[in-house]
Design a protein around this motif. Structure first.
Motif: not given
Length: 260
Positions: A20-46
């Motif tokens: 979900p975070f691909e191509f996002k710049k460092r410092g503009t997001f924080t990944c803490t666990g499994m989430v969906g959608f984002g960059t590729w609009n895929q369900v969580s765990g894809t």
């Protein structure tokens, strides 16, 4: 529980965390666990092409009981053109060099084709007795430049040491460990991915910490995560993965079917 399973699940989970975070710049997001959608609009765990091509490699080794370049290529083509080995039966996030190589029928050896597309899928060879020339040849199905081939060799050699029980901190990598984060790059360039994965492993003490550090570097989050996660899986083992991440991971039946 086999070390192979630890490594492949470690790779797949980290890949899915990073999607979900691909191509996002460092410092503009924080990944803490499994989430969906984002960059590729895929369900969580894809998971993405990183895991798909790793599974395609595993399945060939399982079916042929050896390194069969034509069979591995055939599996890659089935993934790209038919959606086989894809998490939901449909490919997304295909690298430029990988697509070109599989479409044209030969690896690309141009300097500018040194993305991380062979590094991300090379881990299964660490669990075989593949010779260096065979490892390079598997890279060369898509990424045939010397830089990419050497990166795959370095990764497989390190993975084999970890599988044998050697400690990461004893493998002479302090020159990477001691680099400040702002000197660690997480682009799609294969040497950036290799160094970032080693740095994340050397500066953390658990599977969870290692893969989150990798993903939060930004940019090529799924592949930096996957390359880190494969080694972290070997080091820490499946039983030390966060249970909620394992539960959320999609395509576990396919993963289990491909593991040799």
């Amino acid at each position: 529980m086999s070390k192979l399973r630890d490594g492949i699940y470690g790779l797949a989970i980290a890949d899915a965390l990073g999607v979900p975070f691909e191509f996002k710049k460092r410092g503009t997001f924080t990944c803490t666990g499994m989430v969906g959608f984002g960059t590729w609009n895929q369900v969580s765990g894809t998971w993405s092409d990183d895991t798909s091509m790793t599974l395609a490699t595993c399945k060939s080794i399982k079916d042929k009981n050896k390194i069969d370049l034509e069979d591995i290529r055939k599996n890659f083509e089935a993934w790209l053109f038919e959606g086989k080995f894809a998490c939901h039966g449909e490919t997304f996030d295909v690298g430029i060099t990988t697509r070109e190589a599989l479409t044209e029928g030969h690896g690309i050896d141009d300097f500018y084709a040194n993305g991380n597309g062979s590094l991300m899928r090379i881990l299964p060879l660490a669990f075989t007795d593949a010779r260096d020339e065979e490892i390079e040849s598997v890279s060369s199905i898509t990424h045939a430049h010397e830089i990419s081939k050497k990166a795959c060799l370095d990764y497989v050699h390190l993975a084999r040491k970890l599988i044998a029980g050697e400690k990461l901190e004893e493998l002479g990598l302090n020159h990477i460990k001691n680099k400040p984060e702002d000197e660690i790059q997480s682009t799609g360039f294969v040497l950036h991915t290799l160094e970032a994965s080693f740095w994340c492993l050397l500066n953390t003490n658990s599977y969870k910490e290692a893969v989150l550090k990798a993903i939060n570097l930004g940019d090529d989050t799924d592949t930096t995560g996957a390359v880190t996660g494969g080694l972290a899986g070997i080091i820490y083992g499946f039983d030390n993965f966060p249970k909620e991440w394992v539960d959320e991971l999609k395509g576990k039946d396919l993963i289990d079917e491909c593991i040799f």
